[in-house]
Design an enzyme around this catalytic site. Structure first.
Site, PDB file in Angstrom:
ATOM      1  CG  ASP A   1      22.937  -3.002 -12.426  1.00  0.00           C
ATOM      2  OD1 ASP A   1      23.243  -4.473 -12.578  1.00  0.00           O
ATOM      3  OD2 ASP A   1      23.374  -2.342 -12.617  1.00  0.00           O
TER       4      ASP A   1
ATOM      5  CE  LYS B   1      22.083  -7.203 -18.328  1.00  0.00           C
ATOM      6  NZ  LYS B   1      22.014  -7.278 -16.495  1.00  0.00           N
TER       7      LYS B   1
ATOM      8  CD  GLU C   1      22.804  -3.500 -16.704  1.00  0.00           C
ATOM      9  OE1 GLU C   1      23.425  -4.121 -16.849  1.00  0.00           O
ATOM     10  OE2 GLU C   1      21.701  -3.729 -15.460  1.00  0.00           O
TER      11      GLU C   1
END
Length: 360
Positions: A68, A66, A208
């Site tokens: 950010d 993921k 994250e």
């Protein structure tokens, strides 16, 4: 006996001085299959990941890191390149390195879906560094250090791929943006690992979280569950409804008072007093002082003093570990302000959750 000379043959395409003619064109059979081209859409509503507490299981799920940053759609068109934010704002001029790289891709037309990020010294995407590279919230600075981590292709060389399954879209994408490299557009690679294992490794490395995607799914806008996000540390957007004034803090901001949405109403979910940098705090204080109000936008029964209330127009990205039993954020930390152009959304509380109106 000598053989008589052979008669010269005719040129392969007929007489040398005769004009060349093609075969007469036959009328097209209406029943014959026609290869149609799809018009290129001006914008595609992005598919958003649904927050889940743990990774899904099964071979149908593909996993990625993921990122950010800011969600972007890169449109490669005959007339040039356009970069649109999640909310549909044109930010082409903000990312010149991504534009230059998009022009070098081996495509005629395409729409790429990805996340613009800036990496820290350990190679992790850093939202704060991305905001600084763009001049802060509302800034107009050009970001040369931003990299587009591209994870989907929605349109390619005249063909709309949104009804094509994810696995096929990924195969096409890997032919456009190969794995590896240090360019301004890079492939967000699928990682061959069990979801639980990958999440543990991601958290150990300070990332994250991870994204899970249904290999058989088509591309739909909104949070339909085909894409899921699992975070190491929770991070969401909360409305700033006020701040506590402090003479000893950066920007005189002792803490920000935060709110989430619950059944259409804003409810108080606690405060955050860490994570501010000096320049961020000064910019934030300037923005808040322009939207002061006399009464709060939420019900507040706490005991804090020196409170300044503001209109709930600013959305802060807040990291937190969990929720307290009375509906407050546990160990929150300020990351930055979300851009309106990035379609900043305020966190939605479950209607069945406990009240968030208790005092600190």
């Amino acid at each position: 006996m000598t053989k008589p000379p052979r008669k010269p043959s005719e040129p392969l395409l007929g007489k040398a001085d005769a004009p060349l003619r093609g075969q007469p064109r036959r009328r097209r059979d209406p029943a014959q299959h026609q290869l149609t081209l799809d018009p290129m859409p001006a914008r595609i509503d992005p598919c958003l990941a649904l927050l889940k507490p743990r990774p899904p299981k099964g071979r149908q799920w593909a996993f990625e890191v993921k990122w950010d940053g800011y969600r972007l759609a890169v449109h490669v068109e005959p007339k040039g390149v356009r970069i649109l934010t999640r909310g549909g704002h044109d930010w082409t001029d903000r990312f010149p390195a991504i534009v230059a790289q998009a022009k070098r891709l081996p495509v005629s037309t395409a729409i790429l879906d990805g996340e613009a990020v800036v990496f820290d010294e350990l190679g992790r995407s850093d939202f704060g560094k991305l905001q600084q590279s763009l001049g802060g919230r509302g800034g107009k600075r050009v970001s040369w250090e931003s990299v587009l981590m591209v994870f989907d292709v929605l349109y390619l060389d005249g063909h709309d791929l949104t009804e094509t399954e994810f696995t096929a879209r990924r195969h096409l994408l890997e032919g456009i943006v190969p794995p590896g490299g240090e360019e301004a557009i890079r492939l967000s690679e699928e990682i061959e690992a069990d979801g639980e294992t990958l999440l543990r490794i991601a958290c150990e490395h300070g990332l994250e979280g991870i994204i899970a995607k249904d290999r058989n799914s088509t591309y739909r806008g909104g949070r339909g569950g085909e894409w899921q996000k699992i975070k190491c540390i929770q991070s969401d957007g909360f409305a700033i409804v006020g701040y506590q004034r402090s003479s000893s803090a950066f920007g005189n901001i002792g803490a920000l008072l935060l709110a989430a949405r619950k059944e259409g109403q804003l409810v108080y979910v606690g405060s955050v007093g860490t994570g501010f940098k000096a320049d961020q705090a000064m910019q934030l204080r300037t923005a808040m002082d322009k939207i002061k109000v006399s009464a709060p936008a939420v019900r507040y029964t706490g005991r804090r003093k020196n409170l300044i209330w503001i209109k709930p127009k600013l959305v802060a990205e807040i990291e937190y570990r969990a929720w307290t039993h009375d509906g407050k954020l546990r160990h929150p930390s300020y990351k930055g302000l979300r851009e309106q152009a990035d379609n900043a959304a305020i966190f939605e509380l479950d209607p069945a959750s406990s009240s968030s109106e208790n005092s600190l």
